[in-house]
Design an enzyme around this catalytic site. Structure first.
Site, PDB file in Angstrom:
ATOM      1  N   PHE A 127       0.882  -1.161   0.000  1.00 49.39           N
ATOM      2  CA  PHE A 127       0.000   0.000   0.000  1.00 49.39           C
ATOM      3  C   PHE A 127       0.927   1.220   0.000  1.00 49.39           C
ATOM      4  O   PHE A 127       1.878   1.279   0.782  1.00 49.39           O
ATOM      5  CB  PHE A 127      -0.864  -0.038   1.270  1.00 49.39           C
ATOM      6  CG  PHE A 127      -1.926   1.012   1.320  1.00 49.39           C
ATOM      7  CD1 PHE A 127      -3.208   0.750   0.865  1.00 49.39           C
ATOM      8  CD2 PHE A 127      -1.655   2.269   1.842  1.00 49.39           C
ATOM      9  CE1 PHE A 127      -4.195   1.723   0.928  1.00 49.39           C
ATOM     10  CE2 PHE A 127      -2.641   3.254   1.900  1.00 49.39           C
ATOM     11  CZ  PHE A 127      -3.919   2.973   1.442  1.00 49.39           C
ATOM     12  N   ASP A 168       2.394  -4.995   8.413  1.00 47.53           N
ATOM     13  CA  ASP A 168       1.224  -4.136   8.328  1.00 47.53           C
ATOM     14  C   ASP A 168      -0.003  -5.047   8.194  1.00 47.53           C
ATOM     15  O   ASP A 168      -0.133  -5.794   7.216  1.00 47.53           O
ATOM     16  CB  ASP A 168       1.355  -3.211   7.107  1.00 47.53           C
ATOM     17  CG  ASP A 168       0.190  -2.241   7.010  1.00 47.53           C
ATOM     18  OD1 ASP A 168      -0.941  -2.622   7.368  1.00 47.53           O
ATOM     19  OD2 ASP A 168       0.403  -1.100   6.556  1.00 47.53           O
ATOM     20  N   TYR A 222     -10.399   0.783  10.985  1.00 47.58           N
ATOM     21  CA  TYR A 222     -11.660   1.171  10.326  1.00 47.58           C
ATOM     22  C   TYR A 222     -12.041   0.213   9.202  1.00 47.58           C
ATOM     23  O   TYR A 222     -13.048   0.413   8.546  1.00 47.58           O
ATOM     24  CB  TYR A 222     -11.586   2.616   9.802  1.00 47.58           C
ATOM     25  CG  TYR A 222     -10.367   2.940   8.969  1.00 47.58           C
ATOM     26  CD1 TYR A 222     -10.269   2.537   7.638  1.00 47.58           C
ATOM     27  CD2 TYR A 222      -9.308   3.642   9.522  1.00 47.58           C
ATOM     28  CE1 TYR A 222      -9.149   2.827   6.893  1.00 47.58           C
ATOM     29  CE2 TYR A 222      -8.175   3.948   8.775  1.00 47.58           C
ATOM     30  CZ  TYR A 222      -8.097   3.535   7.466  1.00 47.58           C
ATOM     31  OH  TYR A 222      -6.985   3.819   6.724  1.00 47.58           O
ATOM     32  N   LYS A 223     -11.223  -0.823   8.971  1.00 47.32           N
ATOM     33  CA  LYS A 223     -11.561  -1.808   7.936  1.00 47.32           C
ATOM     34  C   LYS A 223     -12.313  -2.961   8.599  1.00 47.32           C
ATOM     35  O   LYS A 223     -13.454  -2.778   9.010  1.00 47.32           O
ATOM     36  CB  LYS A 223     -10.289  -2.238   7.206  1.00 47.32           C
ATOM     37  CG  LYS A 223      -9.695  -1.063   6.394  1.00 47.32           C
ATOM     38  CD  LYS A 223      -8.356  -1.342   5.753  1.00 47.32           C
ATOM     39  CE  LYS A 223      -7.864  -0.084   5.013  1.00 47.32           C
ATOM     40  NZ  LYS A 223      -6.442  -0.167   4.641  1.00 47.32           N
ATOM     41  N   ARG A 283     -12.612  -4.780  -6.670  1.00 46.91           N
ATOM     42  CA  ARG A 283     -12.368  -5.411  -5.364  1.00 46.91           C
ATOM     43  C   ARG A 283     -13.684  -5.659  -4.638  1.00 46.91           C
ATOM     44  O   ARG A 283     -14.544  -4.789  -4.569  1.00 46.91           O
ATOM     45  CB  ARG A 283     -11.541  -4.476  -4.469  1.00 46.91           C
ATOM     46  CG  ARG A 283     -10.116  -4.276  -4.848  1.00 46.91           C
ATOM     47  CD  ARG A 283      -9.281  -3.751  -3.674  1.00 46.91           C
ATOM     48  NE  ARG A 283      -9.970  -2.749  -2.853  1.00 46.91           N
ATOM     49  CZ  ARG A 283      -9.485  -2.289  -1.694  1.00 46.91           C
ATOM     50  NH1 ARG A 283      -8.348  -2.749  -1.214  1.00 46.91           N
ATOM     51  NH2 ARG A 283     -10.135  -1.367  -1.006  1.00 46.91           N
TER      52      ARG A 283
HETATM   53  C1  LIG Z   1      -5.651   1.032   4.539  1.00 47.08           C
HETATM   54  C2  LIG Z   1      -4.176   0.891   4.641  1.00 47.08           C
HETATM   55  C3  LIG Z   1      -3.397   1.916   5.169  1.00 47.08           C
HETATM   56  C4  LIG Z   1      -4.041   3.209   5.572  1.00 47.08           C
HETATM   57  O1  LIG Z   1      -3.192   4.099   6.242  1.00 47.08           O
HETATM   58  P1  LIG Z   1      -3.813   5.368   6.949  1.00 47.08           P
HETATM   59  O2  LIG Z   1      -2.674   6.039   7.572  1.00 47.08           O
HETATM   60  O3  LIG Z   1      -4.848   4.868   7.911  1.00 47.08           O
HETATM   61  O4  LIG Z   1      -4.491   6.193   5.906  1.00 47.08           O
HETATM   62  C5  LIG Z   1      -2.027   1.707   5.295  1.00 47.08           C
HETATM   63  N1  LIG Z   1      -1.467   0.546   4.913  1.00 47.08           N
HETATM   64  C6  LIG Z   1      -2.203  -0.459   4.389  1.00 47.08           C
HETATM   65  C7  LIG Z   1      -1.554  -1.750   3.992  1.00 47.08           C
HETATM   66  C8  LIG Z   1      -3.581  -0.301   4.218  1.00 47.08           C
HETATM   67  O5  LIG Z   1      -4.301  -1.276   3.678  1.00 47.08           O
END
Ligand SMILES: *Cc1c(COP(=O)(O)O)cnc(C)c1O
Length: 398
Positions: free
Chosen positions: A126, A195, A220-221, A372
């Site tokens: 990500f 992560d 939040y997921k 997705r």
């Molecule tokens: C959703 C997600 C993020 C989001 O990071 P934020 O700082 O909360 O915006 C980071 N890394 C991964 C792998 C994600 O899926």
């Protein structure tokens, strides 16, 4: 087609988690975007009404103590802990995932010691993790080496300080081998930073059992904490005493109200804190975690795999040949809790997702050509999977 509908009905009536759906605010849409923003548990608005009107409105400053605001980051960390296989005292909640990636990567390089100047970063990560790791590397005098997760063992060496990996690939839904890769990283004398954004709340992680060094994840997921709810940071017990945060804010001080000029870190997970916690978001997350009461992550994982298997089967049966290709691995050991389908005609990806949303099937897309569909076992059922595949086929037939 009716065969799949009958099977969906049978699977839904045998589903031991089916009743959990009633705990959420849902409507007629098939919501397959809980991997971006989890649904709202029904009881959260009333709890937040109390937090705002009574705790903030009446008690005001007294709530830091009397309503447990001050200790919320550790308390909520301890509630997330069993969902990711961590003992109490190892997780603290606060800040965004991006900020926690920064803390974890810099702290990992400090724990790794001198003489190691490389940070291996998941080449498919990500984006925010890669951006942050890049900056952390510049600040600490390290070099980022982008590596596909499968190639990590070959890329490890005496120069490797830390390895930053995504547990589940956000684009493809591929689940990476956390136990195996963590062991390989340790064999090279480096630290593994994971992560968990797309695995926390979706599948067993086993942080303690697999000896993970540091981990971050968002809430939040699959944890349904609400838009922008604070992220979490895990520090293995063996690293806690030496964990040296690059953001040593006053709330991580051993005596925060001593207001002394010199920094003395607190013991334990508190050390991962920075500034004043975002109490409203944090308490919405705490309330939403109630839905996990008595729910085993193993049961969630079993249902997740059954749902994604069934959806893939329905897609194969319904969707006209050659229009979409699954990019999510078929093997259970390599699959997270989402199904990603590549549109053979990339140009139609956006139109396909818009048409799906129009017809009440909410997923999302990753450009240029990936549709997705996230399957959150707490509130998605087999009839939803069947309906999503059927409507996808209808959209692709025109
Ligand atoms: C959703 C997600 C993020 C989001 O990071 P934020 O700082 O909360 O915006 C980071 N890394 C991964 C792998 C994600 O899926």
């Amino acid at each position: 087609m009716s065969d799949f509908k009958e099977r969906a009905e049978a699977l839904d009536s045998a589903d031991t988690l089916a009743a959990l759906r009633e705990l959420f605010t849902l409507d007629d849409t098939v919501y397959l975007d809980g991997n971006s923003l989890g649904a709202l548990p029904r009881h959260v608005p009333a709890r937040m009404q109390d937090v705002i009107a009574r705790q903030w409105g009446s008690l005001r400053i007294r709530s830091w103590d009397e309503s447990g605001w001050w200790s919320a980051p550790e308390r909520i960390g301890d509630r997330i802990a069993p969902l990711v296989g961590a003992a109490a005292g190892r997780i603290v909640v606060g800040d965004s995932t991006s900020v926690n990636v920064f803390k974890a990567v810099v702290a990992a390089t400090r724990l790794a010691g001198d003489g190691r100047d490389e940070i291996l970063v998941d080449a498919t990560t990500f984006p925010t993790d890669g951006y942050i790791a890049g900056s952390a590397a510049r600040m600490t005098g390290h070099r980022v080496v982008p590596v596909a997760p499968a190639d990590v063992p070959a890329a490890l060496g005496p120069r490797t300080a830390a390895v930053l990996l995504n547990h589940v690939d956000f684009r493809t839904g591929r689940l990476h081998d956390l136990p195996g890769l963590t062991a390989a990283v340790h064999e090279a004398g480096a630290l593994a930073v994971w992560d968990l954004c797309h695995s926390a709340g979706a599948l067993p992680v086993g942080l303690d059992a697999h000896g993970v060094d540091l981990a971050v994840g968002c809430t939040y997921k699959y944890l349904n904490g609400g838009p922008g709810s604070p992220a979490f940071l895990y520090v293995a017990e063996r690293h806690q005493a030496a964990f040296d945060s690059p953001l040593p804010g006053w709330t991580s001080h051993a005596d925060p109200f001593g207001m002394t000029p010199g920094y003395v870190p607190a013991d334990g997970s508190v050390r991962g804190r920075v500034g004043t916690p975002d109490i409203l978001s944090m308490l919405a997350l705490e309330a939403s975690l109630d839905v996990w009461e008595g729910v085993s992550v193993e049961a969630v994982r079993a249902k997740s795999l059954a749902l994604t298997d069934f959806f893939l089967e329905c897609v194969a049966a319904y969707v006209p040949e050659g229009r979409v290709t699954p990019v999510t691995p078929a093997a259970h050991a390599e699959r997270g809790s989402q199904v990603s389908l590549r549109c053979e005609d990339a140009d139609e990806t956006e139109a396909v997702m818009s048409a799906l949303i129009e017809r009440g099937v909410v997923g999302d897309l990753r450009r240029p050509d990936v549709l997705r569909f996230g399957f959150t076992p707490l509130y998605v059922g087999f009839a939803d999977a069947e309906r999503a595949a059927r409507i996808l086929a209808e959209v692709l037939e025109v």
